[in-house]
Design an enzyme around this catalytic site. Sequence first.
Site, PDB file in Angstrom:
ATOM      1  N   THR A 199       0.909  -1.275   0.078  1.00  0.00           N
ATOM      2  CA  THR A 199       0.093  -0.155  -0.053  1.00  0.00           C
ATOM      3  C   THR A 199       1.090   1.417   0.175  1.00  0.00           C
ATOM      4  O   THR A 199       1.564   1.506   0.969  1.00  0.00           O
ATOM      5  CB  THR A 199      -0.836   0.008   1.276  1.00  0.00           C
ATOM      6  OG1 THR A 199      -1.666  -1.236   1.274  1.00  0.00           O
ATOM      7  CG2 THR A 199      -1.932   1.136   1.172  1.00  0.00           C
TER       8      THR A 199
ATOM      9  N   LYS B 209      -7.762   1.336  -2.784  1.00  0.00           N
ATOM     10  CA  LYS B 209      -7.331   0.947  -1.277  1.00  0.00           C
ATOM     11  C   LYS B 209      -7.448   1.960  -0.344  1.00  0.00           C
ATOM     12  O   LYS B 209      -7.959   1.691   0.629  1.00  0.00           O
ATOM     13  CB  LYS B 209      -5.906   0.566  -1.348  1.00  0.00           C
ATOM     14  CG  LYS B 209      -5.324   0.236  -0.041  1.00  0.00           C
ATOM     15  CD  LYS B 209      -5.590  -1.149   0.540  1.00  0.00           C
ATOM     16  CE  LYS B 209      -5.078  -1.464   1.786  1.00  0.00           C
ATOM     17  NZ  LYS B 209      -5.677  -2.876   2.576  1.00  0.00           N
TER      18      LYS B 209
ATOM     19  N   LYS C 246      -0.203   4.947   8.663  1.00  0.00           N
ATOM     20  CA  LYS C 246       0.245   5.182   7.117  1.00  0.00           C
ATOM     21  C   LYS C 246      -0.781   5.380   6.102  1.00  0.00           C
ATOM     22  O   LYS C 246      -0.869   6.215   5.346  1.00  0.00           O
ATOM     23  CB  LYS C 246       1.437   4.286   6.709  1.00  0.00           C
ATOM     24  CG  LYS C 246       1.763   4.223   5.337  1.00  0.00           C
ATOM     25  CD  LYS C 246       2.195   2.852   4.787  1.00  0.00           C
ATOM     26  CE  LYS C 246       1.166   1.926   4.535  1.00  0.00           C
ATOM     27  NZ  LYS C 246       1.423   0.602   3.858  1.00  0.00           N
TER      28      LYS C 246
HETATM   29  P1  NAD Z   1       5.705  -6.162   7.272  1.00  0.00           P
HETATM   30  O1  NAD Z   1       6.643  -5.180   7.474  1.00  0.00           O
HETATM   31  O2  NAD Z   1       5.421  -7.052   7.841  1.00  0.00           O
HETATM   32  O3  NAD Z   1       6.433  -6.578   5.632  1.00  0.00           O
HETATM   33  C1  NAD Z   1       7.334  -5.963   4.882  1.00  0.00           C
HETATM   34  C2  NAD Z   1       8.731  -6.807   4.648  1.00  0.00           C
HETATM   35  O4  NAD Z   1       9.193  -5.980   3.740  1.00  0.00           O
HETATM   36  C3  NAD Z   1       9.478  -6.930   5.894  1.00  0.00           C
HETATM   37  O5  NAD Z   1       9.737  -8.212   6.088  1.00  0.00           O
HETATM   38  C4  NAD Z   1      10.605  -6.005   5.530  1.00  0.00           C
HETATM   39  O6  NAD Z   1      11.840  -6.449   6.014  1.00  0.00           O
HETATM   40  C5  NAD Z   1      10.726  -6.055   3.923  1.00  0.00           C
HETATM   41  N1  NAD Z   1      11.516  -5.093   3.302  1.00  0.00           N
HETATM   42  C6  NAD Z   1      11.374  -3.788   3.590  1.00  0.00           C
HETATM   43  N2  NAD Z   1      12.213  -3.230   2.655  1.00  0.00           N
HETATM   44  C7  NAD Z   1      12.824  -4.176   1.856  1.00  0.00           C
HETATM   45  C8  NAD Z   1      13.695  -4.276   0.705  1.00  0.00           C
HETATM   46  N3  NAD Z   1      14.417  -2.999   0.462  1.00  0.00           N
HETATM   47  N4  NAD Z   1      13.976  -5.298   0.117  1.00  0.00           N
HETATM   48  C9  NAD Z   1      13.581  -6.470   0.646  1.00  0.00           C
HETATM   49  N5  NAD Z   1      12.511  -6.591   1.778  1.00  0.00           N
HETATM   50  C10 NAD Z   1      12.411  -5.399   2.223  1.00  0.00           C
HETATM   51  O7  NAD Z   1       4.319  -5.576   6.302  1.00  0.00           O
HETATM   52  P2  NAD Z   1       3.150  -6.455   5.998  1.00  0.00           P
HETATM   53  O8  NAD Z   1       2.140  -6.298   7.159  1.00  0.00           O
HETATM   54  O9  NAD Z   1       3.410  -7.721   5.434  1.00  0.00           O
HETATM   55  O10 NAD Z   1       2.402  -5.436   4.883  1.00  0.00           O
HETATM   56  C11 NAD Z   1       3.013  -5.376   3.529  1.00  0.00           C
HETATM   57  C12 NAD Z   1       2.084  -4.398   2.867  1.00  0.00           C
HETATM   58  O11 NAD Z   1       0.824  -4.713   2.493  1.00  0.00           O
HETATM   59  C13 NAD Z   1       2.252  -2.975   3.355  1.00  0.00           C
HETATM   60  O12 NAD Z   1       2.236  -1.891   2.613  1.00  0.00           O
HETATM   61  C14 NAD Z   1       0.643  -2.815   4.055  1.00  0.00           C
HETATM   62  O13 NAD Z   1       0.260  -1.794   4.272  1.00  0.00           O
HETATM   63  C15 NAD Z   1      -0.138  -3.833   3.072  1.00  0.00           C
HETATM   64  N6  NAD Z   1      -1.139  -4.601   3.918  1.00  0.00           N
HETATM   65  C16 NAD Z   1      -0.991  -5.149   5.016  1.00  0.00           C
HETATM   66  C17 NAD Z   1      -1.960  -5.974   5.558  1.00  0.00           C
HETATM   67  C18 NAD Z   1      -1.770  -6.580   6.887  1.00  0.00           C
HETATM   68  O14 NAD Z   1      -2.884  -7.066   7.495  1.00  0.00           O
HETATM   69  N7  NAD Z   1      -0.745  -6.728   7.402  1.00  0.00           N
HETATM   70  C19 NAD Z   1      -3.369  -5.945   4.808  1.00  0.00           C
HETATM   71  C20 NAD Z   1      -3.446  -5.387   3.684  1.00  0.00           C
HETATM   72  C21 NAD Z   1      -2.462  -4.479   3.347  1.00  0.00           C
END
Ligand code: NAD
Length: 293
Positions: free
Chosen positions: A100, A175, A243
Amino acid sequence: MSTSRIAVIGLGRMGWHMAAHLATKGSDSGRAVSVCDVVPGVAQKWVDENGGTAFTDAAAAVEGCDIVITSLPADRELFAVADAILPVLSEGSLWVDHSTTSAEGARVVHARGAEKNVAFLDAPVSGGVDGARNGTLTVMAGGDREAFDRAEKIMGAYAARVTLMGSSGAGQITKMTNQICVVGLCQALAEGLDFAESAGLDVSKVIHVMLQGSSASWQMANRAEKMLAGEYNYGFSTTLMRKDVGLALDEAKSMNVPLPVTTMVGQMLAEVSEMGGDAWDWCSLMERQRHSH
Ligand code: NAD
């Protein structure tokens, strides 16, 4: 270059499960998945469970891949990955971003990809960690029809509903709309539960009755009992929801659209953070409500 090598970058709460579905439900059996996360050990842990190849460096992870899936926290990480992989991705590659982010961020990466003949889709998701784990996510995509048609089958490994909403950025705008519609609803739920509790009612019974009436919602069905129990160690963090609210408010400002309820709940979420709730599920708005009197 093989035609179905996939790289998944970002193995967080969402990306971990998406990658696992891709590894097990590839349209061609034995689909090779390269996985990457900046946090040392995470990709190797995923490979230990699912097979494939582990990387901590995004440029190395996409080598020989023609499809890239990303699930990153926000714009900053999206741009960092774009800087790393766009110089090395082959022409004709497809990049589907499930993070997102801002709509403008998505458009910028889409344009940078187009310069290299790399198709980019902004494809944020709804459905939470359970949706990712169960492969039932809802995907709202923005980008070119041709790229979407290529991506649809791949996303089917972890999504139940996949829709092209319009040109680049349209997925992110959808979204934001989703988040605008849900934040006020959750605060209203917190107020209602607090009200019933303060009046001395059996609140579980109240929830049961309301679920059959006009105020029923996904939040009520899936979160109300947890809010009542003060359980927030799961789900979508306060930090990530803040965010998302910020993205929606910025976009609304640029269009001169007032979002009074979203603005107010954004301030309340900041108070949840001050209470130490950054990592709690954002329905911990209930905790703030309880402490407000
Ligand atoms: P998260 O923080 O658990 O996962 C993100 C991952 O990306 C982390 O493991 C981090 O180490 C990795 N990362 C960061 N920078 C990186 C890079 N340069 N190279 C490689 N890896 C990198 O977040 P999440 O909860 O999995 O959410 C991911 C996205 O999905 C976000 O944008 C969030 O808003 C969206 N989202 C999350 C949910 C939820 O319930 N968690 C639901 C809908 C949408």
